[in-house]
Scaffold this motif. Structure first.
Motif, PDB file in Angstrom:
ATOM      1  N   PHE A  53      48.589  46.695  44.177  1.00 20.17           N
ATOM      2  CA  PHE A  53      48.666  45.249  43.982  1.00 20.17           C
ATOM      3  C   PHE A  53      47.292  44.613  44.160  1.00 20.17           C
ATOM      4  N   VAL A  54      46.965  43.726  43.235  1.00 20.87           N
ATOM      5  CA  VAL A  54      45.708  42.989  43.291  1.00 20.87           C
ATOM      6  C   VAL A  54      46.019  41.512  43.115  1.00 20.87           C
ATOM      7  N   GLU A  55      45.056  40.698  43.463  1.00 17.41           N
ATOM      8  CA  GLU A  55      45.139  39.271  43.213  1.00 17.41           C
ATOM      9  C   GLU A  55      43.991  38.944  42.260  1.00 17.41           C
ATOM     10  N   LEU A  56      44.323  38.486  41.074  1.00 15.02           N
ATOM     11  CA  LEU A  56      43.328  38.177  40.055  1.00 15.02           C
ATOM     12  C   LEU A  56      43.083  36.675  40.034  1.00 15.02           C
ATOM     13  N   GLU A  57      41.821  36.292  40.139  1.00 13.70           N
ATOM     14  CA  GLU A  57      41.449  34.884  40.064  1.00 13.70           C
ATOM     15  C   GLU A  57      40.819  34.616  38.702  1.00 13.70           C
ATOM     16  N   HIS A  58      41.296  33.566  38.032  1.00 18.62           N
ATOM     17  CA  HIS A  58      40.765  33.205  36.717  1.00 18.62           C
ATOM     18  C   HIS A  58      40.777  31.697  36.570  1.00 18.62           C
ATOM     19  N   ALA A  59      39.950  31.201  35.661  1.00 20.54           N
ATOM     20  CA  ALA A  59      39.869  29.759  35.414  1.00 20.54           C
ATOM     21  C   ALA A  59      40.658  29.421  34.156  1.00 20.54           C
ATOM     22  N   GLY A  60      41.456  28.366  34.228  1.00 22.04           N
ATOM     23  CA  GLY A  60      42.213  27.909  33.064  1.00 22.04           C
ATOM     24  C   GLY A  60      41.267  27.519  31.934  1.00 22.04           C
ATOM     25  N   ARG A  61      41.534  28.008  30.748  1.00 20.70           N
ATOM     26  CA  ARG A  61      40.620  27.770  29.624  1.00 20.70           C
ATOM     27  C   ARG A  61      40.642  26.327  29.153  1.00 20.70           C
ATOM     28  N   ARG A  62      41.694  25.583  29.422  1.00 25.88           N
ATOM     29  CA  ARG A  62      41.740  24.166  29.047  1.00 25.88           C
ATOM     30  C   ARG A  62      41.464  23.263  30.251  1.00 25.88           C
ATOM     31  N   SER A  63      42.100  23.580  31.369  1.00 20.08           N
ATOM     32  CA  SER A  63      42.020  22.717  32.551  1.00 20.08           C
ATOM     33  C   SER A  63      40.808  23.007  33.425  1.00 20.08           C
ATOM     34  N   GLY A  64      40.320  24.242  33.382  1.00 18.81           N
ATOM     35  CA  GLY A  64      39.243  24.630  34.291  1.00 18.81           C
ATOM     36  C   GLY A  64      39.749  24.905  35.700  1.00 18.81           C
ATOM     37  N   GLN A  65      41.048  24.718  35.928  1.00 18.62           N
ATOM     38  CA  GLN A  65      41.654  24.938  37.242  1.00 18.62           C
ATOM     39  C   GLN A  65      41.622  26.417  37.602  1.00 18.62           C
ATOM     40  N   THR A  66      41.433  26.715  38.887  1.00 20.38           N
ATOM     41  CA  THR A  66      41.442  28.093  39.361  1.00 20.38           C
ATOM     42  C   THR A  66      42.872  28.540  39.608  1.00 20.38           C
ATOM     43  N   TYR A  67      43.220  29.695  39.064  1.00 19.52           N
ATOM     44  CA  TYR A  67      44.545  30.294  39.258  1.00 19.52           C
ATOM     45  C   TYR A  67      44.376  31.667  39.874  1.00 19.52           C
ATOM     46  N   ARG A  68      45.364  32.064  40.663  1.00 24.58           N
ATOM     47  CA  ARG A  68      45.416  33.420  41.209  1.00 24.58           C
ATOM     48  C   ARG A  68      46.789  33.994  40.917  1.00 24.58           C
ATOM     49  N   VAL A  69      46.794  35.193  40.325  1.00 25.37           N
ATOM     50  CA  VAL A  69      48.054  35.828  39.959  1.00 25.37           C
ATOM     51  C   VAL A  69      48.101  37.246  40.522  1.00 25.37           C
ATOM     52  N   PRO A  70      49.286  37.690  40.938  1.00 23.12           N
ATOM     53  CA  PRO A  70      49.433  39.069  41.390  1.00 23.12           C
ATOM     54  C   PRO A  70      49.634  39.991  40.191  1.00 23.12           C
ATOM     55  N   LEU A  71      49.002  41.126  40.253  1.00 23.74           N
ATOM     56  CA  LEU A  71      49.113  42.147  39.206  1.00 23.74           C
ATOM     57  C   LEU A  71      49.081  43.512  39.853  1.00 23.74           C
ATOM     58  N   MET A  72      49.355  44.520  39.044  1.00 24.96           N
ATOM     59  CA  MET A  72      49.099  45.896  39.449  1.00 24.96           C
ATOM     60  C   MET A  72      47.922  46.364  38.609  1.00 24.96           C
ATOM     61  N   ALA A  73      46.868  46.842  39.288  1.00 23.72           N
ATOM     62  CA  ALA A  73      45.669  47.306  38.594  1.00 23.72           C
ATOM     63  C   ALA A  73      45.269  48.653  39.172  1.00 23.72           C
ATOM     64  N   PHE A  74      44.624  49.432  38.337  1.00 27.22           N
ATOM     65  CA  PHE A  74      44.261  50.790  38.723  1.00 27.22           C
ATOM     66  C   PHE A  74      42.751  50.941  38.618  1.00 27.22           C
ATOM     67  N   ASP A  75      42.139  51.281  39.750  1.00 31.58           N
ATOM     68  CA  ASP A  75      40.687  51.332  39.893  1.00 31.58           C
ATOM     69  C   ASP A  75      40.126  52.599  39.276  1.00 31.58           C
ATOM     70  N   VAL A  80      38.594  48.479  35.854  1.00 33.27           N
ATOM     71  CA  VAL A  80      39.981  48.497  36.322  1.00 33.27           C
ATOM     72  C   VAL A  80      40.850  48.464  35.074  1.00 33.27           C
ATOM     73  N   THR A  81      41.974  49.149  35.131  1.00 35.61           N
ATOM     74  CA  THR A  81      42.894  49.222  34.000  1.00 35.61           C
ATOM     75  C   THR A  81      44.200  48.544  34.400  1.00 35.61           C
ATOM     76  N   ILE A  82      44.711  47.730  33.478  1.00 34.51           N
ATOM     77  CA  ILE A  82      45.944  46.982  33.734  1.00 34.51           C
ATOM     78  C   ILE A  82      46.910  47.213  32.580  1.00 34.51           C
ATOM     79  N   ALA A  83      48.142  47.547  32.923  1.00 32.14           N
ATOM     80  CA  ALA A  83      49.222  47.632  31.933  1.00 32.14           C
ATOM     81  C   ALA A  83      49.747  46.219  31.712  1.00 32.14           C
ATOM     82  N   LEU A  84      49.835  45.804  30.470  1.00 31.00           N
ATOM     83  CA  LEU A  84      50.276  44.446  30.146  1.00 31.00           C
ATOM     84  C   LEU A  84      51.798  44.414  30.037  1.00 31.00           C
ATOM     85  N   THR A  85      52.459  44.401  31.188  1.00 31.20           N
ATOM     86  CA  THR A  85      53.914  44.471  31.239  1.00 31.20           C
ATOM     87  C   THR A  85      54.590  43.244  30.641  1.00 31.20           C
TER      88      THR A  85
END
Length: 158
Positions: A53-75, A80-85
């Motif tokens: 489990f990872v926490e990915l931080e990204h900026a909204g492309r329209r709002s510029g707001q910071t978001y954090r989402v949980p994902l499963m990523a493999f180092d 890092v590789t992520i399956a797009l479930t």
């Protein structure tokens, strides 16, 4: 043909101006996606940094707001590789592409990430450990991305 639980019926305007329909497989149904985004992600995000489990931080492309989402990523060291479930149309992926990267809390590290790159299914699945490698195709997941790791520093806090 009726859509099954992992498929969604799509109606589109065909090339000659006639309406056509087709069944398109989706890894996770839209109702589950909406529930997870609204409710489950808020609880699961605290698992970031533990195991896969990872926490990915990204900026909204329209709002510029910071978001954090949980994902499963493999180092993989430099990626890092992520399956797009949820499929390749997820907001976080579009946001990472628009911004040219983001940040990720992976175990005890904070990673600065570059722009995601789509992977062929076989290559992406080969990077998954077991049991995800065997389960992902059964669940309808056929899309994978790799994201380059630009820097790694110890994770303290966001």
């Amino acid at each position: 043909m009726p859509a099954g639980p992992l498929e969604r019926a799509v109606i589109a305007l065909g090339e000659v101006g006639r309406w056509t329909s087709e069944v398109v497989p989706v890894p996770i149904p839209a109702a589950v996606t909406r529930f997870n985004k609204a409710v489950l992600n808020k609880a699961v995000v605290h698992l970031g940094g533990h195991g896969w489990f990872v926490e990915l931080e990204h900026a909204g492309r329209r709002s510029g707001q910071t978001y954090r989402v949980p994902l499963m990523a493999f180092d993989g060291g430099d990626v890092v590789t992520i399956a797009l479930t949820y499929g390749p149309g997820v907001d976080w992926l579009a946001n990472l592409r628009a911004a040219g990267g983001g940040r990720m809390h992976l175990r005890s590290e904070l990673l600065s990430l570059g722009t995601p790159r789509d992977l062929p299914e076989e290559e992406g699945r080969s990077r998954m450990p077991q049991p995800p490698r065997a389960l992902l195709p059964v669940l309808g997941c056929h899309d994978y991305v790799e994201i380059p790791v630009l820097t790694r520093v110890p994770f303290a806090r966001w």
